[in-house]
Scaffold this active site. Structure first.
Site, mmCIF file in Angstrom:
data_model
loop_
_atom_site.group_PDB
_atom_site.id
_atom_site.type_symbol
_atom_site.label_atom_id
_atom_site.label_comp_id
_atom_site.label_asym_id
_atom_site.label_seq_id
_atom_site.Cartn_x
_atom_site.Cartn_y
_atom_site.Cartn_z
ATOM 1 N N ARG A 1 0.867 -1.186 0.000
ATOM 2 C CA ARG A 1 0.000 0.000 0.000
ATOM 3 C C ARG A 1 0.899 1.230 0.000
ATOM 4 O O ARG A 1 2.092 1.127 0.307
ATOM 5 C CB ARG A 1 -0.888 0.002 1.251
ATOM 6 C CG ARG A 1 -1.876 -1.148 1.267
ATOM 7 C CD ARG A 1 -2.588 -1.255 2.611
ATOM 8 N NE ARG A 1 -3.445 -2.429 2.651
ATOM 9 C CZ ARG A 1 -3.779 -3.078 3.754
ATOM 10 N NH1 ARG A 1 -3.329 -2.670 4.934
ATOM 11 N NH2 ARG A 1 -4.568 -4.123 3.712
ATOM 12 N N ARG B 1 -10.734 3.214 5.775
ATOM 13 C CA ARG B 1 -9.264 3.134 5.676
ATOM 14 C C ARG B 1 -8.801 3.517 4.276
ATOM 15 O O ARG B 1 -7.711 4.076 4.105
ATOM 16 C CB ARG B 1 -8.795 1.717 6.051
ATOM 17 C CG ARG B 1 -7.297 1.611 6.201
ATOM 18 C CD ARG B 1 -6.858 0.280 6.772
ATOM 19 N NE ARG B 1 -7.084 -0.804 5.818
ATOM 20 C CZ ARG B 1 -6.859 -2.094 6.088
ATOM 21 N NH1 ARG B 1 -6.418 -2.439 7.280
ATOM 22 N NH2 ARG B 1 -7.075 -3.012 5.187
ATOM 23 N N ARG C 1 -12.656 -9.316 1.326
ATOM 24 C CA ARG C 1 -12.295 -9.280 2.741
ATOM 25 C C ARG C 1 -13.524 -9.407 3.642
ATOM 26 O O ARG C 1 -13.473 -10.052 4.680
ATOM 27 C CB ARG C 1 -11.503 -7.996 3.054
ATOM 28 C CG ARG C 1 -10.068 -8.115 2.612
ATOM 29 C CD ARG C 1 -9.365 -6.788 2.421
ATOM 30 N NE ARG C 1 -8.078 -7.042 1.774
ATOM 31 C CZ ARG C 1 -6.912 -7.137 2.415
ATOM 32 N NH1 ARG C 1 -6.859 -6.942 3.701
ATOM 33 N NH2 ARG C 1 -5.815 -7.414 1.758
#
Ligand SMILES: Nc1nc2c(ncn2[C@@H]2O[C@H](COP(=O)(O)OP(=O)(O)O)[C@@H](O)[C@H]2O)c(=O)[nH]1
Ligand SMILES: Nc1ncnc2c1ncn2[C@@H]1O[C@H](COP(=O)(O)OP(=O)(O)O)[C@@H](O)[C@H]1O
Length: 391
Positions: free
Chosen positions: A173, A266, A277
């Site tokens: 990320r 997020r 997820r």
């Protein structure tokens, strides 16, 4: 079986009859564990603790695959056969926190690896004096707040905890650094290392491979810190089944809706990944909260509240606990170790002996990982005469 004292090359001429050729500088120790197997530890030309095996039934040398974190080169060493599974190797000119190593030749782990790899395998496991605090395994669905809680713990207690940096095949990320958050790896390279026995556990999670290398945990232990592993439920199950004794904590969200909100807020995943997820979170929550796998379940509703509970169960409230460092003993180049029951009587130095007893009575663990629970005791005087060894 029995002990093989440390010897330097000048003393080795008599060992030529054992069928191996020893010359120039270096130090080799030969130990016979029975089963027609002679293990030779060390190298005649260097101070490395290489390992080879002499198969007496075929009169041939076998060069095994060596797993585990290897001991550093050593100015002299001795080796004591503990049983048919393990040899204790004592490095010379070291202190006791890096002096005692176990060469596993037939333990369950090594036997499994031999069968898997179809060849001779040995594994190193460093002996740790005393009872270090157990590593902490933290699991929970994506977005629950594992990373946030771990970051708080590391920030408040920087000298106490170290993070086990996993390997992963997922892309980094924006805010993630290679070697800090993960070791970002190619799948092929990671699979090769898994096959090579370099991983304590691994699992496929959300379509990528994640794994904890033995080295990741060792690096933290080496710094004298307590290791924190952020791994998924499958990984937690593997660690449970391994030789690493840990505390297992599962983090739950207050609700599924809140989990989704956090994951979206997020802003690190694309929609497809968020969906994956969330789908996986259902199974993870089911497994994580089912009895037997986790020692503690914490609901991360209010962050500060959850963090306080985490500190309580880790015994971190009121005082900052520091692990007393066991007194270090120096092991000189010249030393011998004699096995008597579960104790190793150590005699150090040529004339004025430094003596101590290494107690293996409560050792646990082993490769992959550390062998813990070694104890160093002072020699009680009556032992000397009774044993006729130290005097
Ligand atoms: N088994 C295993 N799982 C890991 C490891 N490292 C991370 N994970 C898990 O992989 C999952 C995904 O991690 P990550 O991609 O960083 O996403 P995040 O959970 O949303 O932060 C999480 O459940 C982690 O706990 C590892 O070394 N082994
Ligand atoms: N108790 C909490 N309340 C609200 N938001 C939280 C809480 N704990 C964590 N968060 C936020 O939720 C998001 C996911 O947290 P993170 O630590 O990355 O989860 P994980 O590591 O479990 O995937 C982050 O943006 C974080 O700031």
């Amino acid at each position: 079986m029995g002990e093989a004292p440390a010897f330097l090359v000048e003393d080795l001429k008599s060992n030529l009859s054992n069928g191996f050729h020893l010359k120039s500088k270096g130090c080799e120790t030969a130990v016979d564990i029975g089963c027609n197997r002679m293990y030779v530890i060390g190298d005649p030309k260097s101070e490395s603790l290489a390992v080879r095996v002499f198969d007496k039934s075929t009169n041939e040398w076998v060069f095994p695959i060596v797993l585990g974190t290897k001991p550093k080169a050593s100015r002299g060493h001795s080796a004591v056969v503990l049983d048919q599974d393990r040899v204790l190797v004592i490095r010379g000119d070291t202190s006791s926190d890096d002096g005692f190593w176990f060469l596993e030749v037939n333990t369950v782990f090594v036997t499994e690896q031999k069968a898997r790899l179809g060849t001779e395998v040995v594994a190193w496991s460093k002996g740790v004096i005393g009872e270090p605090e157990k590593p902490i395994v933290i699991s929970g669905p994506s977005g629950v707040g594992k990373g946030t809680l771990i970051a708080k713990l590391m920030e408040e207690f920087p000298s106490m905890f170290g993070f086990s940096v996993s390997h992963t095949t997922r892309a980094p990320r924006n805010n993630e650094q290679n070697g800090v958050h993960y070791h970002f790896s190619e799948r092929g390279a990671m699979e090769k290392d898994i096959d090579g026995g370099k991983f304590l556990e691994f699992a496929a999670v959300h379509g990528n491979l994640y794994g904890t290398s033995v080295e990741a945990v060792d690096v933290v232990a080496e710094k004298g810190k307590r290791c924190i592993l952020d791994i998924d439920v499958q990984g937690a199950r593997s660690v449970r089944a391994s030789s690493l004794e840990a505390i297992f904590i599962f983090i739950c969200p207050p609700s599924f809706e809140e989990l989704e909100k956090r994951l979206r807020a997020r802003g690190t995943e694309v929609e497809e990944q968020i969906q994956k997820r969330l789908r996986n979170a259902k199974a993870e929550l089911e497994q994580g909260t089912s009895p037997g796998l986790f020692d503690h379940i914490l609901v991360n509703d209010d962050l500060e509240n959850c963090y306080d509970k985490l500190k309580v169960l880790l015994g971190l409230t009121n005082t900052v606990k520091t692990t007393p460092k066991s007194e270090l003993v120096h092991v000189p180049v010249e030393h011998t170790g004699l096995k008597i029951g579960e104790k190793i009587m150590m005699k150090c130095g040529a004339v004025e002996q430094e003596r101590f007893v290494l107690d293996l009575g409560s050792i646990r663990g082993g490769a992959p990982g550390r062998t813990r629970g070694l104890r160093i005791d002072a020699v009680e005087e009556p032992c000397d005469s009774e044993l006729g060894f130290l005097g």
